[in-house]
Design a protein around this motif. Structure first.
Motif, short mmCIF file in Angstrom:
data_model
loop_
_atom_site.label_atom_id
_atom_site.label_comp_id
_atom_site.label_asym_id
_atom_site.label_seq_id
_atom_site.Cartn_x
_atom_site.Cartn_y
_atom_site.Cartn_z
N ARG A 8 -97.30 -12.67 37.30
CA ARG A 8 -98.57 -13.31 37.62
C ARG A 8 -99.53 -13.21 36.43
N VAL A 12 -101.21 -16.44 34.87
CA VAL A 12 -102.58 -16.73 35.33
C VAL A 12 -103.65 -15.89 34.66
N GLY A 19 -102.64 -20.04 32.53
CA GLY A 19 -103.91 -20.30 33.18
C GLY A 19 -105.08 -20.23 32.22
N PRO A 134 -107.82 -28.37 42.14
CA PRO A 134 -106.36 -28.43 42.00
C PRO A 134 -105.79 -29.62 42.77
N GLU A 141 -98.46 -24.25 44.54
CA GLU A 141 -99.83 -24.09 45.00
C GLU A 141 -100.53 -23.06 44.11
N PRO A 142 -101.66 -23.40 43.47
CA PRO A 142 -102.24 -22.54 42.44
C PRO A 142 -102.93 -21.28 42.95
N HIS A 143 -103.40 -21.28 44.19
CA HIS A 143 -104.06 -20.09 44.71
C HIS A 143 -103.06 -18.99 45.05
N LEU A 145 -99.55 -19.25 44.13
CA LEU A 145 -98.41 -19.26 43.20
C LEU A 145 -97.07 -19.26 43.93
N LYS A 211 -101.73 -31.47 37.50
CA LYS A 211 -102.00 -30.14 38.02
C LYS A 211 -103.37 -30.06 38.68
N SER A 212 -104.36 -30.74 38.11
CA SER A 212 -105.68 -30.75 38.72
C SER A 212 -106.35 -32.09 38.44
#
Length: 219
Positions: A8, A12, A19, A134, A141-143, A145, A211-212
């Motif tokens: 992580r 991120v 990130g 996002p 899912e970015p929140h 992962l 991605k966003s």
């Protein structure tokens, strides 16, 4: 640090993570879009003082609005108030701002009606804005992962959150996990165009995939 937590960190949290590189690229786009930023009075809906203190850009003044209590020792160019961006007090709504900024907040405000209120607030506060969120259809899912997390049933997402080690703040409590999961509703491009019909749309991509999504307006 466990192997998964290290993973992580690599993706991120670390200064050289994917990130961090993505955030740096967005700041660069933001500065290019608003070259007179150093003379602007910016209101940030849902942001944090820490993000601005770490940012490579510095507006003349930033007014942060967040539900969480801000730190007390802010520099003179930063102001922070505790308030709901969908129900701003008159003292904030009556302010004069050059630009509204919001990073990854609209997906947290809660349902279509509040997202519409949020977007109407953005448009009412200033002629210019930069709203990033996002993208719903990015594979990870970015929140959380987790691949495809946003498409799973609520029960499955809740159980994954309780066990998945790449989550920033994991919890084993089922009710707390369910609330965290239900707090996130990722948006599509169509929804962003609906909420910001007068804005331009810019895409942030990773490995060629969107991605966003950023809705921005220069005035």
């Amino acid at each position: 640090m466990s192997r998964l937590n290290a993973l992580r960190n690599r993706f991120v949290d670390a200064p050289d993570s994917l990130g961090a590189k993505a955030r740096a690229r967005r700041w660069s786009w933001f500065a290019e879009c608003f070259p007179d930023l150093d003379r602007m009075n910016v209101i940030d809906l849902g942001g944090t003082a820490g993000a601005w203190l770490r940012a490579p850009v510095k507006p003349a003044h930033v007014h942060i609005v967040n539900l969480e209590k801000p730190p007390s020792d802010l520099p003179s160019w930063l102001r922070a108030d505790v308030a709901d961006a969908c129900d701003l007090p008159a003292s904030i709504r009556s302010g004069t701002y050059d630009l509204v900024f919001s990073n990854a907040v609209i997906e947290h405000v809660g349902g279509h009606q509040r997202r519409q209120i949020f977007a109407d607030t953005v448009n009412a506060l200033a002629d210019r804005h930069w709203v990033q969120t996002p993208y719903r259809y990015f594979p990870v899912e970015p929140h959380f992962l987790f691949p495809g997390f946003q498409f799973l049933p609520l029960t499955a997402r809740t159980e994954i959150l309780r066990r998945w080690p790449l989550i920033h703040t994991p919890t084993s409590d089922r009710e707390a996990a369910r609330r965290i999961v239900m707090d996130v509703e990722l948006l599509s491009v169509t929804e962003m165009r609906h909420y910001f019909p007068g804005s331009r749309i810019r895409f942030e991509r990773l490995a060629g995939l969107v991605k966003s999504v950023i809705a921005y307006k220069r005035a």
